[in-house]
Design an enzyme around this catalytic site. Structure first.
Site, PDB file in Angstrom:
ATOM      1  N   HIS A  76       0.831  -1.209   0.000  1.00  0.00           N
ATOM      2  CA  HIS A  76       0.000   0.000   0.000  1.00  0.00           C
ATOM      3  C   HIS A  76       0.864   1.256   0.000  1.00  0.00           C
ATOM      4  O   HIS A  76       1.904   1.335   0.643  1.00  0.00           O
ATOM      5  CB  HIS A  76      -1.007  -0.018   1.151  1.00  0.00           C
ATOM      6  N   GLU A 122      -5.287   1.806   1.966  1.00  0.00           N
ATOM      7  CA  GLU A 122      -5.214   0.631   2.844  1.00  0.00           C
ATOM      8  C   GLU A 122      -5.542   1.005   4.273  1.00  0.00           C
ATOM      9  O   GLU A 122      -6.236   0.272   4.988  1.00  0.00           O
ATOM     10  CB  GLU A 122      -3.813   0.016   2.762  1.00  0.00           C
ATOM     11  N   GLU A 123      -5.047   2.166   4.693  1.00  0.00           N
ATOM     12  CA  GLU A 123      -5.230   2.580   6.082  1.00  0.00           C
ATOM     13  C   GLU A 123      -6.688   2.878   6.416  1.00  0.00           C
ATOM     14  O   GLU A 123      -7.046   2.985   7.586  1.00  0.00           O
ATOM     15  CB  GLU A 123      -4.373   3.819   6.372  1.00  0.00           C
TER      16      GLU A 123
END
Length: 320
Positions: A76, A122-123
């Site tokens: 990511h 992604e986070e």
């Protein structure tokens, strides 16, 4: 007492078009909570928030090779707002890029197509990888079926590192069809540390369940085998692990995890190089194997039984 989620994002994926939560929610740090436990006075909470939707993009590129056996190596690109994210996840995304550069520089032609990928958001809940696979499955199912493996690099240069090879998690929500192939990839990483990295003696490693913490989970959700190797985030290094890997006991693998100090000074170059070699080795083995699909789906792999001391290192939905 109500127990709040320990993660910023639910384990279940968010879908495009889904509504945002519009009920105010406050979450306090542990230290603030402790200070308020026995307080009997009035507490006033003030918050100024903006809810917005933005567009992010994945990036990927393909090599030559058998497209019906597509292997995805990804990491990511985003970081949390709190810091620059050099270990999380500049270490993983730059390693994917370096493997690609070295692969092309060497003039290697894989038997199976490799898709080098850099995931967005992604986070925020694995949104980039989840959306990519879901969109492909719904709109181009034939292309979706060609993806046989997902490899993931996330935080691979932790200063107080613990080398952890991913194993298939104890997660009843996952499609069990990914078990065999995931076990096979675990065995390839183990082989590298046991035999290849040092010809005279094995190099130590631990295991870590591939829970919903990073983009490998997007593949497991779809029944696609996955693999990963990780150097640690909030895990506390034990005294035994200090003897094994060096560093500091009773300290996080990365004390700058999701903080402003996650800068270029927050990288252990030795473990970064080691994990890059391990990943390149595993990628080469599966990309150059014309029988890799059969090996990923061999029932013999289901006989592997792995144990780990890292099961409680994260809640099952903590995102790296």
């Amino acid at each position: 007492m109500t127990t709040l989620s320990t993660s910023r994002v639910l384990q279940s994926p968010w879908f495009e078009g889904s509504g945002f939560v519009n009920i105010p929610v406050f979450s306090l740090s542990y230290s603030v909570g402790r200070s308020l436990v026995n307080y009997t006075g009035k507490v006033t909470l003030c918050s100024n928030n903006t809810i917005y939707e933005t567009v992010t993009q994945n990036i990927w590129c393909d090599t030559e090779g058998n497209a019906s056996n597509t292997i995805v190596l990804g990491a990511h690109l985003d970081s949390v707002l709190a810091g620059p994210g050099i270990n999380d996840n500049g270490s993983g995304s730059s390693t994917v890029l370096e493997i690609l550069i070295q692969w092309l520089t060497a003039g290697l032609i894989p038997k199976n197509r490799i898709r080098f990928a850099w995931w967005s958001a992604e986070e925020e809940g694995l949104m980039g990888s989840r959306n990519y696979l879901r969109h492909l499955k719904e709109n181009n199912p034939e292309e979706f079926k060609k993806i046989i493996l997902g490899l993931n690099l996330d935080m691979v240069g932790s200063p107080n590192y613990i080398t952890m090879i991913g194993i298939f998690p104890n997660d009843s929500s996952l499609n069990i069809t990914a078990l065999s192939g995931s076990n096979y990839i675990t065995s390839l990483f183990e082989k590298f540390y046991n035999e290849t990295l040092n010809s005279t003696s094995p190099v130590p490693y631990d295991h870590m369940p591939m829970t919903a913490g990073s983009d490998h989970y997007a593949f497991l959700e779809q029944g696609i085998p996955a693999g990963r190797i990780h150097s640690g985030a909030a895990q506390i290094k034990t005294k035994q692990q200090r003897k094994t890997y060096g560093g500091l006991a009773n300290v996080q693998a990365d004390t700058c995890y999701h903080q402003s100090c996650d800068t270029v000074e927050n990288i252990n170059h030795d473990v970064l190089s080691q994990i890059a070699q391990a990943t390149a080795n595993v990628l080469y083995e599966v990309a150059m194997d014309g029988n890799v699909y059969d090996k990923l789906h061999s029932t013999q792999n289901e006989m592997f039984v792995y144990s780990t001391t890292m099961d409680d290192a994260y809640p099952p939905n903590e995102y790296f």
